[in-house]
Design a protein around this motif. Structure first.
Motif, PDB file in Angstrom:
ATOM      1  N   CYS A 123       0.841  -1.203   0.000  1.00 44.50           N
ATOM      2  CA  CYS A 123       0.000   0.000   0.000  1.00 44.50           C
ATOM      3  C   CYS A 123       0.877   1.254   0.000  1.00 44.50           C
ATOM      4  O   CYS A 123       1.831   1.357   0.760  1.00 44.50           O
ATOM      5  CB  CYS A 123      -0.913   0.002   1.219  1.00 44.50           C
ATOM      6  N   CYS A 162      -0.441   4.383   0.410  1.00 43.97           N
ATOM      7  CA  CYS A 162      -1.260   5.495   0.907  1.00 43.97           C
ATOM      8  C   CYS A 162      -0.439   6.334   1.897  1.00 43.97           C
ATOM      9  O   CYS A 162       0.582   5.899   2.422  1.00 43.97           O
ATOM     10  CB  CYS A 162      -2.559   5.002   1.547  1.00 43.97           C
ATOM     11  N   CYS A 175       0.187   4.645   5.482  1.00 40.37           N
ATOM     12  CA  CYS A 175       1.191   3.565   5.516  1.00 40.37           C
ATOM     13  C   CYS A 175       2.586   4.186   5.447  1.00 40.37           C
ATOM     14  O   CYS A 175       3.519   3.752   6.132  1.00 40.37           O
ATOM     15  CB  CYS A 175       0.976   2.587   4.358  1.00 40.37           C
ATOM     16  N   LEU A 192      -3.974  -1.112   7.908  1.00 37.05           N
ATOM     17  CA  LEU A 192      -3.652   0.165   8.530  1.00 37.05           C
ATOM     18  C   LEU A 192      -4.572   1.232   7.940  1.00 37.05           C
ATOM     19  O   LEU A 192      -4.703   1.320   6.723  1.00 37.05           O
ATOM     20  CB  LEU A 192      -2.183   0.517   8.227  1.00 37.05           C
TER      21      LEU A 192
HETATM   22 ZN    ZN Z   1      -2.082   2.190   3.336  1.00 35.79          ZN
END
Ligand code: ZN
Length: 169
Positions: free
Chosen positions: A36, A38, A41, A73
Motif C-alpha cells: 500500500c 497510501c 502507511c 492500517l
Molecule cells: Zn495504506
C-alpha cells in the motif's frame, strides 16, 4: 528439527509463538496493507520507531512480526492535534494468558483495548483472529497454531509527523 515455540510477552499477553509460521505470513500478498502506498502507511513507516515504545517493538520483533509490514492500517480520526490510526499485525501461535479481550455491552460485544500509554495515546489488544471478521493473512500451516491478531489504536501527533516524515519537513 526442533520446533521453536517460545513464550513471548506482548504487553500484558503471553503468546506461545510459532516463529517460522509467523515469519511466513508477514507481508503476505493480498492483505489490505500489502504494497500500500497510501499516506498513512507511508507515515507509519517513518514514525513507528518513535511512536512504539522500545519494549513493545522488541516484543513484536521477537514474535516474528515485521513492523514495516502491517496486515491492515487506516486512519479513523483526526483533529487539530493530530490523527488516530489503527494498525493490525498477525502472528501464529497460542495465547496462553492475558486480559479479557471482550466486554458485553448494550451494543453487543465490545473489544477491550489495553492502554499502553496515555500521551500520545497508544492501546492494543491481542486476540484470536477467529473472533474477528476483519481481514487476515492466509495461514496454510494450520498445525503451527492459530492466527493471532495484534490490533493497535494510537494517536500520531502532528509534531511527530512533522519531525519524522521527510516530505513534511
Ligand atoms: Zn495504506
Amino acid at each position: 528439527m526442533k520446533k521453536q515455540r517460545p513464550t513471548i510477552p506482548i504487553a500484558e499477553w503471553k503468546l506461545a509463538t510459532h516463529l517460522e509460521a509467523t515469519r511466513e505470513i508477514q507481508n503476505q500478498k493480498g492483505v489490505p496493507a500489502y504494497g500500500c502506498d497510501c499516506e498513512w502507511c507511508f507515515n507509519w513507516k517513518h514514525c513507528l520507531k518513535v511512536l512504539l515504545p522500545e519494549e513493545l517493538q522488541g516484543q513484536l520483533t521477537r514474535v516474528g512480526v515485521e513492523l514495516d509490514h502491517p496486515t491492515d492500517l487506516y486512519k479513523y480520526e483526526s483533529d487539530e492535534n493530530g490523527s488516530s490510526i489503527r494498525v493490525v499485525y498477525h502472528a501464529v501461535g497460542k495465547i496462553l494468558e492475558g486480559p479479557n479481550q471482550w466486554k458485553s455491552t448494550d451494543m453487543g460485544e465490545m473489544l477491550m483495548y489495553s492502554t499502553i500509554r496515555e500521551q500520545p495515546y497508544l492501546s492494543l489488544v491481542v486476540f484470536p483472529q477467529s473472533q474477528s471478521h476483519d481481514e487476515a493473512p492466509v495461514l496454510k500451516n494450520t498445525s503451527a497454531g492459530e492466527l493471532v491478531r495484534i490490533d493497535l489504536r494510537l494517536a500520531i501527533p502532528n509534531e511527530v509527523l512533522k519531525s519524522n516524515v521527510p516530505s513534511l519537513a
